[in-house]
Design a protein around this motif. Sequence first.
Motif, PDB file in Angstrom:
ATOM      1  N   LEU A 238       0.853  -1.197   0.000  1.00  0.00           N
ATOM      2  CA  LEU A 238       0.000   0.000   0.000  1.00  0.00           C
ATOM      3  C   LEU A 238       0.888   1.246   0.000  1.00  0.00           C
ATOM      4  CD1 LEU A 238      -2.530  -1.153   2.760  1.00  0.00           C
ATOM      5  CD2 LEU A 238      -2.999  -1.040   0.291  1.00  0.00           C
ATOM      6  N   PRO A 239       1.656   1.457  -1.062  1.00  0.00           N
ATOM      7  CA  PRO A 239       2.667   2.535  -1.054  1.00  0.00           C
ATOM      8  C   PRO A 239       2.093   3.941  -0.918  1.00  0.00           C
ATOM      9  CG  PRO A 239       2.378   1.646  -3.264  1.00  0.00           C
ATOM     10  CD  PRO A 239       1.631   0.736  -2.341  1.00  0.00           C
ATOM     11  N   GLN A 240       0.846   4.122  -1.300  1.00  0.00           N
ATOM     12  CA  GLN A 240       0.237   5.457  -1.208  1.00  0.00           C
ATOM     13  C   GLN A 240      -0.370   5.731   0.164  1.00  0.00           C
ATOM     14  OE1 GLN A 240       0.831   7.462  -3.757  1.00  0.00           O
ATOM     15  NE2 GLN A 240       1.852   5.684  -4.676  1.00  0.00           N
ATOM     16  N   ALA A 241      -0.421   4.722   1.006  1.00  0.00           N
ATOM     17  CA  ALA A 241      -1.053   4.897   2.313  1.00  0.00           C
ATOM     18  C   ALA A 241      -0.065   5.492   3.309  1.00  0.00           C
ATOM     19  CB  ALA A 241      -1.561   3.555   2.833  1.00  0.00           C
ATOM     20  N   PRO A 242      -0.338   6.671   3.848  1.00  0.00           N
ATOM     21  CA  PRO A 242       0.565   7.257   4.847  1.00  0.00           C
ATOM     22  C   PRO A 242       0.484   6.524   6.173  1.00  0.00           C
ATOM     23  CG  PRO A 242      -1.387   8.625   4.587  1.00  0.00           C
ATOM     24  CD  PRO A 242      -1.497   7.536   3.562  1.00  0.00           C
ATOM     25  N   THR A 243       1.546   6.612   6.944  1.00  0.00           N
ATOM     26  CA  THR A 243       1.538   6.010   8.279  1.00  0.00           C
ATOM     27  C   THR A 243       0.825   6.946   9.249  1.00  0.00           C
ATOM     28  OG1 THR A 243       3.589   7.031   9.031  1.00  0.00           O
ATOM     29  CG2 THR A 243       3.786   4.984   7.758  1.00  0.00           C
ATOM     30  N   LEU A 244       0.331   6.384  10.347  1.00  0.00           N
ATOM     31  CA  LEU A 244      -0.260   7.247  11.379  1.00  0.00           C
ATOM     32  C   LEU A 244       0.812   8.107  12.014  1.00  0.00           C
ATOM     33  CD1 LEU A 244      -2.796   4.805  13.111  1.00  0.00           C
ATOM     34  CD2 LEU A 244      -3.098   6.260  11.090  1.00  0.00           C
ATOM     35  N   HIS A 245       2.027   7.581  12.083  1.00  0.00           N
ATOM     36  CA  HIS A 245       3.163   8.336  12.630  1.00  0.00           C
ATOM     37  C   HIS A 245       3.389   9.612  11.829  1.00  0.00           C
ATOM     38  CE1 HIS A 245       7.215   9.183  14.107  1.00  0.00           C
ATOM     39  NE2 HIS A 245       7.634   9.187  12.859  1.00  0.00           N
TER      40      HIS A 245
END
Length: 332
Positions: A238-245
């Motif tokens: 999921l390369p487009q998904a940002p981390t919550l961090h």
Amino acid sequence: MPIHRRQTMQFKRTTIALLALATAAFAQAQGAWPAKPVTLVVPFAAGGPTDVVARTLAASMTKSLNQTVVVENKLGAGGNVAAAYVAKAPNDGYTFFIHHNGMATSTALYRKLQYDALKDFEFVSQAVEVPMTLLARKDFPASNFNELVAYIKANKEKINLATAGLGAVSQLCGMMFQRAIGVQLTEVPFQGTGPAMNALLGGQVDVMCDQTTQTVPQIKGGTVKLYGVTTKSRVKVLPQAPTLHEQGLKDFEVVVWHGVYAPKGTPKAIVDRMNQAVRTALKDPDVVKRMDDLGAEIVDDRTNTPEALQAHLKAEIDKWGPVIRAGGKFAD
């Protein structure tokens, strides 16, 4: 020679012969393991993330062991029903157990357990580590993470959070998320994330944390809303998904790890053979591709030893205990 002496000597010879036969039979049985199907117990519902990992490994291990590895789902109490069952199962090498972080967290979450995670099992191997995702139902009224947080804070009394039950990683991830944004939501426990995901797809629940092994197909199919992943860096699948961090929840990280166990007293030769079967499966191209497609990371050779699993479980118990006790959520 007196009759009683001859009888005594004959008895000794017979006893020695029987012991020799029993020893030979035991050795032959050990060498022939497995001589029948092997059961791999999963503590959550069929179709859930741990079940997906188990069935993928089982299909590969069936080939290397030349015996069927049967997956058996035993649900209840955040994995504790299955754990207690395996702890008390015969230690003949035909019952194994795969569990995730819940093997460590149950020690703090439950006041009474029918097993000791560190004492009642033989340690076989770690297998894969899996990121989690923060999701909402498809029609949830927030298009990005900042909108999600704002909406939850404004409507916290109306929003519910689905979990796989007390002690499940989905529950712990949800607990950490609530603490991070300073809200308390109504938690709706299910017997596994498979049923929880079905409820999310059906619109009966609003938000949940779940492993990529279950959520990637739903995310790519557009049947749920994705707001971020729980690792420090983005995941390949999921390369487009940002981390919550990176979206403001500093140092937020929840990674699901899976370990394979056997009842205490299972012969070392069998544990070692099963460990090799897990290692072989983790190098199987079909398993590697399946795990890549689901966002799971296969552990390296230093991590999938019995000793490494035992040390990791101890470290996780020490890590999560204070967090859980601070949260004040316990079960009898």
